[in-house]
Enzyme design. Structure first.
Site, PDB file in Angstrom:
ATOM      1  N   HIS A 163       0.837  -1.224   0.000  1.00  0.00           N
ATOM      2  CA  HIS A 163       0.000   0.000   0.000  1.00  0.00           C
ATOM      3  C   HIS A 163       0.865   1.264   0.000  1.00  0.00           C
ATOM      4  O   HIS A 163       0.441   2.296   0.511  1.00  0.00           O
ATOM      5  CB  HIS A 163      -0.937   0.042   1.219  1.00  0.00           C
ATOM      6  N   SER A 284      15.168  20.387 -18.122  1.00  0.00           N
ATOM      7  CA  SER A 284      13.984  21.181 -18.419  1.00  0.00           C
ATOM      8  C   SER A 284      14.423  22.430 -19.161  1.00  0.00           C
ATOM      9  O   SER A 284      15.505  22.967 -18.899  1.00  0.00           O
ATOM     10  CB  SER A 284      13.279  21.546 -17.117  1.00  0.00           C
ATOM     11  N   LYS A 290      16.550  20.905 -13.069  1.00  0.00           N
ATOM     12  CA  LYS A 290      15.855  19.626 -13.266  1.00  0.00           C
ATOM     13  C   LYS A 290      16.705  18.547 -13.931  1.00  0.00           C
ATOM     14  O   LYS A 290      17.481  18.809 -14.825  1.00  0.00           O
ATOM     15  CB  LYS A 290      14.602  19.836 -14.124  1.00  0.00           C
ATOM     16  N   GLU A 297       9.726   7.157 -17.641  1.00  0.00           N
ATOM     17  CA  GLU A 297       8.398   7.775 -17.823  1.00  0.00           C
ATOM     18  C   GLU A 297       7.834   7.431 -19.197  1.00  0.00           C
ATOM     19  O   GLU A 297       6.661   7.083 -19.340  1.00  0.00           O
ATOM     20  CB  GLU A 297       8.485   9.296 -17.678  1.00  0.00           C
TER      21      GLU A 297
END
Ligand code: ARG
Length: 465
Positions: A163, A284, A290, A297
């Site tokens: 969980h 970025s 970044k 992804e």
């Protein structure tokens, strides 16, 4: 008749009183995607021609001419010199037309006892067989890379989650081997699917077979097929093998996607369990600080398109009457994109696995924070004679006290611990350590470093065969 046929470019058009419109031509043509089957198409044609010659259906001279013409066509295709024509609809007609240009009547005889229906089914199977072999090799590379990572981290402790809450300490090696198990099964599925892909449709002709004395087993042998398709109607029409392949591919991507999700979470500075080498990340355009885990992804995102292709093919097949229908031309793009996506993803993941650096301190700190050894304390009490449910309750009270005091179970003194159960003695502290916790789960399939090492050996052996 012949003159008319050669004037019009479509091989089937002598029966037609007017040409198809440009729009219909474009709508029905497949050459700009099925030209990818060119090698398989030539391979299949050569096997068919060899059989026709062996059976005396065409002459040895025709066979030799076909071989010569096809060799030249192959050279032209590989050199990017072959002129693919939309007018000629698909890969099959493009190649056949060129063959006839090069060798004359022998080229026109090639299609004896054959139809594009059994021809295309054969081409797809040849293409898929080699795609599956590529995927199997890449699944092997990925597993080897993950096994290396597991081996380097057989003792590295991190919290295991259920969980998404800290559950029990585990080893990073064990965690990596969970993915290895998934990819083992993916490889099994691919290999199993290959057996059903590897059967010969040729000889089914359009749907009912052919009046020529063909030898299908001979063609199957030439092409390395394990068997022939035993019913001509089924041979030209079903694409269940492609659906099966897409299902297996969707599971590969699903497993990659699960792993990607973890990599993304682990690389978040809020977690900081791993770093991924710069060459797999991007920055970025606006935020100079970044470093984004784009590869995992994207892999997570690309899983969606592969799942979509599976649904496309299922839907394509559903409701098709026997035998061949043009619907089946739509099988190719989803199939090709599935192969491309899985191949690229596996290749990049096998490489990226070598660029993952583990941060044991961050993992350890996280494991120390979430009462990860609470189950160990309960098991300790059970071993001292307390029924498990009572032990569970006693430890729950101890955890609650720690939450109030913002400390760990191991920060409590012996006296404080004994307040929750008088069965607790000084030996409890070894049970509360992370190392003690993982080492204690020392059975087949458990997280103990010793088991991780044994599992690595098992997998390495499996991957050797
Ligand atoms: N391009 C077709 C396909 O991909 C080849 C078979 C066409 N057969 C036909 N009778 N139109 O399925």
């Amino acid at each position: 008749m012949t003159a008319q046929l050669s004037k019009k470019s479509e091989a089937w058009s002598a029966r037609f009183s007017e040409p198809v419109s440009d729009l219909v031509k474009r709508y029905t043509a497949s050459v700009f995607f099925d030209k990818r089957l060119a090698h398989a198409d030539i391979q299949g044609s050569l096997a068919h021609a060899e059989m026709l010659a062996h059976q005396g259906i065409i002459s040895a001279q025709d066979h030799a001419d076909i071989q010569r013409g096809m060799a030249q066509i192959l050279t032209e295709i590989d050199a990017g010199r072959f002129e693919w024509l939309l007018d000629l609809e698909d890969v099959h007609l493009n190649i056949e037309k060129r063959l006839t240009e090069l060798v004359g009547d022998a080229g026109k005889r090639l299609h004896t006892g054959r139809s594009r229906n059994d021809q295309v089914a054969t081409d797809i199977r040849l293409y898929m067989r080699s795609a599956i072999d590529d995927i199997l090799a890449l699944l092997r590379d990925l597993r080897l890379a993950l096994v290396d990572l597991a081996e380097a981290n057989a003792d590295t402790i991190l919290p295991g989650f259920t969980h998404m809450q800290v559950a029990q300490p585990i080893t990073f090696g064990h965690h990596m081997l969970a993915y290895v198990e998934m990819f083992n099964r993916d490889a099994e599925r691919m290999a199993d699917c290959r057996r059903r892909v590897n059967r010969l449709p040729l000889g089914a002709a359009a749907l009912a077979g052919t009046t020529f004395p063909i030898d299908r087993e001979r063609v199957a042998k030439t092409l390395g097929f394990e068997d022939v398709c035993h019913n001509s109607l089924d041979a030209v029409s079903d694409r269940d093998f492609a659906i099966e392949f897409c299902a297996a591919a969707a599971l590969v991507m699903t497993h990659v996607s699960r792993m990607s999700e973890e990599l993304v979470i682990w690389m978040s500075p809020r977690v900081g369990f791993i770093d991924i080498a710069d060459r797999f990340c991007t920055g970025s355009s606006i935020m100079p600080q970044k470093k984004n885990p784009d590869v995992p992804e994207l892999a997570r995102g690309k899983t969606g398109r592969v799942n979509g292709h599976l649904v496309s093919l299922l839907t394509l097949m559903k409701g098709q009457p026997l035998a061949y229908n043009k619907d089946n031309q739509e099988d190719k793009e989803p199939l090709f994109d599935t192969v491309d996506t899985v191949v690229d993803t596996l290749r990049i993941f096998a490489d990226m696995a070598t660029g993952i650096s583990v941060k044991p301190d961050a993992m350890r700190a996280a494991a120390l924070q979430g009462y990860a050894t609470a189950t160990d304390l309960a098991d300790y009490l059970v071993k001292k004679g307390l029924p498990f449910r009572d032990a569970h309750e006693a430890v729950a009270l101890a955890v609650r006290a720690c939450v109030d005091r913002q400390c760990d179970l191991s920060d409590l003194s012996l006296d404080e611990l004994r307040g929750f159960s008088p069965l607790i003695e000084a030996d409890v502290f070894s049970v509360l350590t992370l190392e003690g916790s993982v080492a204690a789960r020392n059975h087949l399939g458990g997280t103990a470093p010793q088991q991780v090492r044994a599992a690595i050996e098992r997998v390495r052996k499996l991957l050797q065969d």
